[in-house]
Design an enzyme around this catalytic site. Structure first.
Site, PDB file in Angstrom:
ATOM      1  N   HIS A 195      -1.301  -2.380  -7.030  1.00 37.66           N
ATOM      2  CA  HIS A 195      -2.017  -2.111  -5.782  1.00 37.66           C
ATOM      3  C   HIS A 195      -3.517  -2.198  -5.994  1.00 37.66           C
ATOM      4  CE1 HIS A 195      -3.341   0.795  -2.461  1.00 37.66           C
ATOM      5  NE2 HIS A 195      -3.078  -0.375  -1.920  1.00 37.66           N
TER       6      HIS A 195
ATOM      7  N   SER B 286       0.819  -1.204   0.000  1.00 36.16           N
ATOM      8  CA  SER B 286       0.000   0.000   0.000  1.00 36.16           C
ATOM      9  C   SER B 286       0.850   1.249   0.000  1.00 36.16           C
ATOM     10  CB  SER B 286      -0.870   0.029   1.254  1.00 36.16           C
ATOM     11  OG  SER B 286      -1.609  -1.136   1.366  1.00 36.16           O
TER      12      SER B 286
ATOM     13  N   ASN C 277      -3.853   6.101  -1.244  1.00 40.04           N
ATOM     14  CA  ASN C 277      -3.533   6.043   0.187  1.00 40.04           C
ATOM     15  C   ASN C 277      -2.858   7.319   0.668  1.00 40.04           C
ATOM     16  OD1 ASN C 277      -4.683   3.597   0.557  1.00 40.04           O
ATOM     17  ND2 ASN C 277      -2.790   2.424   0.401  1.00 40.04           N
TER      18      ASN C 277
ATOM     19  N   GLU D 188      -3.657   0.562  -8.872  1.00 42.59           N
ATOM     20  CA  GLU D 188      -2.549   1.479  -9.120  1.00 42.59           C
ATOM     21  C   GLU D 188      -1.356   0.646  -9.593  1.00 42.59           C
ATOM     22  OE1 GLU D 188      -3.358   5.103  -5.996  1.00 42.59           O
ATOM     23  OE2 GLU D 188      -2.611   3.237  -5.167  1.00 42.59           O
TER      24      GLU D 188
HETATM   25  P1  NAD Z   1      -3.362  -9.756   6.102  1.00 40.80           P
HETATM   26  O1  NAD Z   1      -2.702  -9.667   7.421  1.00 40.80           O
HETATM   27  O2  NAD Z   1      -4.838  -9.892   6.043  1.00 40.80           O
HETATM   28  O3  NAD Z   1      -2.764 -10.974   5.243  1.00 40.80           O
HETATM   29  C1  NAD Z   1      -1.401 -11.289   5.115  1.00 40.80           C
HETATM   30  C2  NAD Z   1      -1.260 -12.773   4.782  1.00 40.80           C
HETATM   31  O4  NAD Z   1       0.103 -13.049   4.478  1.00 40.80           O
HETATM   32  C3  NAD Z   1      -1.671 -13.692   5.910  1.00 40.80           C
HETATM   33  O5  NAD Z   1      -2.517 -14.694   5.416  1.00 40.80           O
HETATM   34  C4  NAD Z   1      -0.344 -14.255   6.397  1.00 40.80           C
HETATM   35  O6  NAD Z   1      -0.471 -15.559   6.916  1.00 40.80           O
HETATM   36  C5  NAD Z   1       0.446 -14.267   5.100  1.00 40.80           C
HETATM   37  N1  NAD Z   1       1.900 -14.302   5.262  1.00 40.80           N
HETATM   38  C6  NAD Z   1       2.664 -13.749   6.233  1.00 40.80           C
HETATM   39  N2  NAD Z   1       3.969 -14.002   5.997  1.00 40.80           N
HETATM   40  C7  NAD Z   1       4.038 -14.723   4.852  1.00 40.80           C
HETATM   41  C8  NAD Z   1       5.098 -15.291   4.097  1.00 40.80           C
HETATM   42  N3  NAD Z   1       6.353 -15.154   4.473  1.00 40.80           N
HETATM   43  N4  NAD Z   1       4.792 -15.984   2.988  1.00 40.80           N
HETATM   44  C9  NAD Z   1       3.520 -16.141   2.596  1.00 40.80           C
HETATM   45  N5  NAD Z   1       2.463 -15.619   3.266  1.00 40.80           N
HETATM   46  C10 NAD Z   1       2.721 -14.912   4.368  1.00 40.80           C
HETATM   47  O7  NAD Z   1      -2.891  -8.456   5.274  1.00 40.80           O
HETATM   48  P2  NAD Z   1      -3.611  -7.736   4.041  1.00 40.80           P
HETATM   49  O8  NAD Z   1      -4.549  -6.709   4.540  1.00 40.80           O
HETATM   50  O9  NAD Z   1      -4.095  -8.765   3.076  1.00 40.80           O
HETATM   51  O10 NAD Z   1      -2.380  -6.950   3.400  1.00 40.80           O
HETATM   52  C11 NAD Z   1      -1.456  -7.583   2.530  1.00 40.80           C
HETATM   53  C12 NAD Z   1      -0.770  -6.519   1.693  1.00 40.80           C
HETATM   54  O11 NAD Z   1      -1.730  -5.835   0.902  1.00 40.80           O
HETATM   55  C13 NAD Z   1      -0.048  -5.464   2.504  1.00 40.80           C
HETATM   56  O12 NAD Z   1       1.102  -5.058   1.836  1.00 40.80           O
HETATM   57  C14 NAD Z   1      -1.062  -4.310   2.524  1.00 40.80           C
HETATM   58  O13 NAD Z   1      -0.467  -3.069   2.709  1.00 40.80           O
HETATM   59  C15 NAD Z   1      -1.655  -4.431   1.143  1.00 40.80           C
HETATM   60  N6  NAD Z   1      -3.001  -3.855   0.985  1.00 40.80           N
HETATM   61  C16 NAD Z   1      -3.931  -3.939   1.966  1.00 40.80           C
HETATM   62  C17 NAD Z   1      -5.196  -3.387   1.792  1.00 40.80           C
HETATM   63  C18 NAD Z   1      -6.253  -3.481   2.871  1.00 40.80           C
HETATM   64  O14 NAD Z   1      -7.258  -2.761   2.805  1.00 40.80           O
HETATM   65  N7  NAD Z   1      -6.110  -4.329   3.860  1.00 40.80           N
HETATM   66  C19 NAD Z   1      -5.515  -2.774   0.570  1.00 40.80           C
HETATM   67  C20 NAD Z   1      -4.559  -2.747  -0.448  1.00 40.80           C
HETATM   68  C21 NAD Z   1      -3.298  -3.287  -0.230  1.00 40.80           C
END
Ligand code: NAD
Length: 589
Positions: free
Chosen positions: A142, A121, A192, A154
């Site tokens: 993104h 993000s 963001n 994005e």
């Molecule tokens: P989350 O915590 O819901 O999910 C992360 C996942 O990654 C979990 O299932 C975890 O078990 C897994 N994980 C951790 N370490 C790992 C590894 N070494 N190998 C494989 N899997 C692994 O987080 P999220 O909200 O899905 O965010 C993930 C990414 O997306 C982040 O970079 C975040 O900034 C970005 N993002 C989030 C949003 C949002 O609204 N939550 C929106 C856009 C982008």
């Protein structure tokens, strides 16, 4: 030759990864999804089954299509399963070391031509890319949450990303039914970078008990037409992710407005991560549930008893005054509209009549109700004609001297116990109170334009307002069918204080040539489901009005980040005020 990306890897099957895998499988891609352990895989599968199950229940997907979709996704805990992937989309938690580590490993496993995309993000794609042996093949991709619903993507290119990789990833995003924007590598990208300052500000307001969580969220929903309030949105995003994003933005901008609110850190440390953990700013009936439940037995506070209001005075003849008079008259209150001359007062009553006529034509009001409402409105010139009013709402020009003169006059004529309200949007309500000998009776009633349509009213309490006056203001708003929110007497109240710094940030982003006005508007509308993009909204509100509000905020809080963008100042100086002058950020014909 254009890359087709038919086998796509997804690493991290959390909130975002599961949504991304679903979108990919929907368009026929073979998906190999990897999470860190069995628990992660099981949770990810659960997300996928739940989400596609809901699509079937809503008739958006057949049971067969669902089965085929799920069959296209292989879940595993081993990154080596990605050796055949044409593209890998990473969605692991928002930590640069973790992401760089995943890509360094993938670099050894995947073919040299495999393209790597990070769903980060806010983190630097350049920093992630240079930790691989293929920085030219690394981009940001993104997606927005919920991924199956929101169309914005994005696409982030670094200074070394190969142009054809960017082109192919854009074409790929379009083939998923998304609308990509391409931008450079800056913390928070477009959406963001503009959203999180606003979200952080809302947390600070909540933390300082400026307003309740419900009122903060209601203010942005009913005042700006946002689909969700900021605290509910933070719960959806995940507070840990939000905290990381703000930290990254602060490290790059050094803007104190991006420094994560201390409360966020405390909540993350305590495991209150939002919906995913079942509790954040709100409590949910379980992890990953959208259903809010009461989080603690609510202490019963006896509300102060409200004063009786039947007869209402409105001072002023502008858009707000006539709108407010109409709202009260329609609800059955007797209304006296006071102007500086009888002509003006009669013209204002005429405008109330014309607006009621339009409601009849549109079938929203019966002719008999229009006649009855109009019969309740009396024009007046003398302040003395307001003597018997129970509530007087002042809606004259937004100039302190004009307003305080009105309050002095009201103080002389109004009956003891009458509630005196101002609709000011940027002046201190306490100045109006101090102009009277009865500051306890003075309150802010900030209606939104057009008053007959907009539900929100900010009820502004000064340090001198009596509790039963606040209670009266609130009860009257509810009786009018409005949604009152309660806040204290600070520049911008809730809505403008949250909205205008964000609009100002958008102008600064444009000024810095990071993205075009069209891309910024598009990102905020399509990525965040806002009803208008910031430049569209600025042109509608008027750049002079916007600049005045931004200056008031800057003078009140003295935060460097709130200083109005020079570009806005220049447009106003040049007479480009938006729609009303035909030119603003855009030309209007
Ligand atoms: P989350 O915590 O819901 O999910 C992360 C996942 O990654 C979990 O299932 C975890 O078990 C897994 N994980 C951790 N370490 C790992 C590894 N070494 N190998 C494989 N899997 C692994 O987080 P999220 O909200 O899905 O965010 C993930 C990414 O997306 C982040 O970079 C975040 O900034 C970005 N993002 C989030 C949003 C949002 O609204 N939550 C929106 C856009 C982008």
């Amino acid at each position: 030759m254009t890359r087709r990306f038919s086998t796509v890897g997804v690493v991290g099957l959390g909130t975002m990864g599961a949504g991304i895998a679903e979108v990919l499988a929907r368009t026929g891609r073979t998906v190999v999804a990897v999470d860190v352990d069995e628990a992660g895989v099981t949770r990810g599968r659960g997300h996928l089954e739940h989400s596609t199950g809901r699509a079937v229940a809503r008739g958006k997907l057949t049971a067969e299509a669902r089965a085929a979709l799920l069959a296209r996704i292989t879940c595993t805990t081993s990154l080596t399963a990605l050796s055949d992937a044409d593209l890998v989309v990473e969605a692991v938690p928002e930590r640069v070391g973790l992401k760089a580590g995943v890509f360094a490993e993938l670099d050894r496993i995947c073919r040299p031509d495999t393209v790597f995309a990070s769903n980060t993000s806010a983190l630097s794609i350049t920093e992630i890319g240079v930790r691989t042996g293929r920085p030219g093949k690394v981009v940001g991709l993104h997606f927005f949450n919920p991924t199956p619903v929101l169309k914005l993507v994005e696409v982030v290119r670094t200074v070394v990303t190969e142009p054809d990789v960017v082109d192919d990833v854009v074409a790929f995003a379009e083939s998923l039914g998304k609308t990509p924007v391409v931008i450079g590598d800056r913390a928070g990208f477009i959406a963001n970078a503009l959203l999180f300052g606003y979200l952080n500000h809302a947390v600070r307001m909540y933390e300082s008990r400026y307003a309740s969580r419900e009122d903060l969220d209601a203010a942005m929903r009913y005042g700006c037409g946002y689909p969700m309030g900021p605290l509910a949105l933070l719960d959806l995003i995940g507070l840990d992710t939000a905290h990381e994003i703000l930290g990254t933005m602060y490290r790059q901008s050094r803007d104190r407005l991006h420094a994560p609110a201390p409360l966020l850190k405390q909540m993350v440390t305590a495991g209150l991560l939002g919906r995913k953990s079942g509790r954040g700013f709100y409590t949910y009936d379980g992890p990953d549930s959208p259903t809010v439940v009461p989080d603690a037995p609510v202490a019963v506070v006896e509300p102060a008893s409200a004063r009786e209001v039947r007869r209402v005075g409105v001072v002023g003849t502008g858009t707000m005054a006539t709108g407010i008079a109409e709202v009260f008259a329609k609800r059955g209150y007797d209304v006296v509209v006071r102007a500086r001359s009888l002509d003006k007062a009669e013209a204002a009553v005429g405008r109330v009549g014309a607006s009621l006529d339009r409601a009849v034509v549109k079938g929203r009001l019966a002719a008999a109700d229009r006649d009855a409402a109009l019969a309740r409105v009396t024009p007046a010139v003398e302040f003395a004609d307001l003597a018997s009013c129970d509530l007087v709402v002042e809606a004259v020009a937004e100039e302190l001297a004009v307003k305080t003169a009105v309050f002095q006059a009201l103080d002389e004529v109004c009956r003891p116990g009458a509630v005196l309200a101002t609709t000011t949007s940027s002046l201190p309500v306490v100045e109006c109170a101090a102009a009277t000998s009865r500051p306890g009776d003075v309150v802010g009633l900030h209606f939104f334009n057009p008053a007959p349509v907009m539900e929100l009213v900010e009820v502004v309490e000064t340090i001198t307002t009596a509790p039963d006056v606040v209670a009266t203001a609130r009860r009257v708003c509810l009786d009018l069918g409005k949604r009152p929110v309660h806040c204290r007497d600070r520049a911008g109240f809730i809505v403008n204080a949250l909205l205008f710094p964000y609009l100002n940030d958008a102008v600064k982003m444009l000024e810095a040539h990071y993205a075009t006005a069209d891309d910024i508007d598009h990102a905020m509308k399509v990525g965040c489901s806002l009803p208008m993009g910031p430049f569209e909204l600025l042109d509608v509100v008027g750049l002079d009005v916007s600049l005045a509000i931004e200056r008031a905020l800057y003078l009140e809080f003295r935060e460097a980040g709130l200083a109005p963008a020079p570009l806005l100042e220049h447009l106003v100086t040049a007479g480009r005020l938006g729609r009303k002058t035909g030119k603003g950020f855009r030309d209007h014909t």
